[in-house]
Scaffold this motif. Sequence first.
Motif, mmCIF file in Angstrom:
data_model
loop_
_atom_site.group_PDB
_atom_site.id
_atom_site.type_symbol
_atom_site.label_atom_id
_atom_site.label_comp_id
_atom_site.label_asym_id
_atom_site.label_seq_id
_atom_site.Cartn_x
_atom_site.Cartn_y
_atom_site.Cartn_z
ATOM 1 N N PHE A 80 44.653 15.277 -41.091
ATOM 2 C CA PHE A 80 44.540 16.778 -41.389
ATOM 3 C C PHE A 80 43.116 17.154 -41.531
ATOM 4 O O PHE A 80 42.627 18.303 -40.970
ATOM 5 N N ARG A 81 42.303 16.437 -42.063
ATOM 6 C CA ARG A 81 40.828 16.598 -42.289
ATOM 7 C C ARG A 81 40.228 16.665 -40.698
ATOM 8 O O ARG A 81 39.551 17.160 -40.519
ATOM 9 N N TRP A 82 40.335 15.688 -40.023
ATOM 10 C CA TRP A 82 39.979 15.460 -38.638
ATOM 11 C C TRP A 82 40.766 16.868 -38.045
ATOM 12 O O TRP A 82 39.772 17.366 -37.182
ATOM 13 N N LEU A 128 38.437 19.504 -34.909
ATOM 14 C CA LEU A 128 39.047 20.345 -33.895
ATOM 15 C C LEU A 128 38.776 21.901 -34.228
ATOM 16 O O LEU A 128 39.355 22.560 -33.498
ATOM 17 N N GLY A 129 38.310 22.269 -35.454
ATOM 18 C CA GLY A 129 38.071 23.672 -35.647
ATOM 19 C C GLY A 129 39.416 24.479 -36.004
ATOM 20 O O GLY A 129 39.176 25.547 -35.800
ATOM 21 N N CYS A 130 40.374 23.647 -36.659
ATOM 22 C CA CYS A 130 41.369 24.361 -36.961
ATOM 23 C C CYS A 130 41.585 24.613 -38.485
ATOM 24 O O CYS A 130 42.820 24.779 -39.142
ATOM 25 N N LYS A 148 32.559 15.377 -34.638
ATOM 26 C CA LYS A 148 32.196 16.601 -35.071
ATOM 27 C C LYS A 148 30.910 17.138 -34.222
ATOM 28 O O LYS A 148 30.864 18.126 -33.786
ATOM 29 N N ARG A 149 30.389 16.166 -33.614
ATOM 30 C CA ARG A 149 29.180 16.518 -32.906
ATOM 31 C C ARG A 149 29.362 16.965 -31.630
ATOM 32 O O ARG A 149 29.052 17.703 -30.827
ATOM 33 N N ILE A 179 30.551 21.090 -27.405
ATOM 34 C CA ILE A 179 31.640 21.831 -26.568
ATOM 35 C C ILE A 179 31.242 23.329 -27.104
ATOM 36 O O ILE A 179 31.256 24.182 -26.018
ATOM 37 N N CYS A 180 31.403 23.619 -28.145
ATOM 38 C CA CYS A 180 31.173 25.306 -28.655
ATOM 39 C C CYS A 180 29.715 25.525 -28.352
ATOM 40 O O CYS A 180 29.768 26.691 -27.600
ATOM 41 N N HIS A 181 28.735 24.780 -28.302
ATOM 42 C CA HIS A 181 27.460 25.262 -27.761
ATOM 43 C C HIS A 181 27.534 25.746 -26.209
ATOM 44 O O HIS A 181 27.072 26.628 -25.693
#
Length: 219
Positions: A144-146, A151-153, A188-189, A194-196
Amino acid sequence: MPGVPVNVSVTHGSSSERDELKKFVKPGGFYVADRGYANNAMFRDFDAQGVQFLIRVQENTSYEVLEERLLSSAEKAAGVLRDVTVKRLGTEKHNALLERPLRIVQIQGSEPDQIWTLATNAHHLSPDLIGIAYRYRWQVELFFRWFKCILGCRHLLIQRESGVMLQVYSAIIATLMVSLWSETKPNKRTYEMICHYLSGWATEEELITHLEKMKNQPP
């Protein structure tokens, strides 16, 4: 694959987690849970159904000892403090004698002053293995931490069931696609990169370069 969820349910926030657990268990299975799931009546039901369980109970839980097992030096070194068979879990006033005895194993917790009191019907396992099985429950918290951080959830975009399912599936599908491409688990990187890219702050070349670098990293 170890550490991967095999069942999930989406419920209202006020739903009973114990009731959801009852839907998932199967005879012959072995289920480990934290003390939020502890319930004497549920223990009896699981035992009668042939469901093996290992669930933490409150440290001050009362019980009547039927037999106390002597601990070996190796078990003590592994953090086992006590291993008993009990004929009653809870007080005499509120709980009848058990039809089949249960087992209480006390393990030294992760903190010096912490003791884990574990209830189980797995009489065949050594107490040190009982401790290892309970510690492995932490894999659920790591997942759940991952799921939240990588995953940004961390926050739900919508409260409706269909929206929650869409967000969850989108995150997992994206992760599987990146994993297939990079041949490793996204970190996380990777999520940030991907967000960038989606925000126009990174080029496609920069994103591909990052993913290619991940292929050469050790698993």
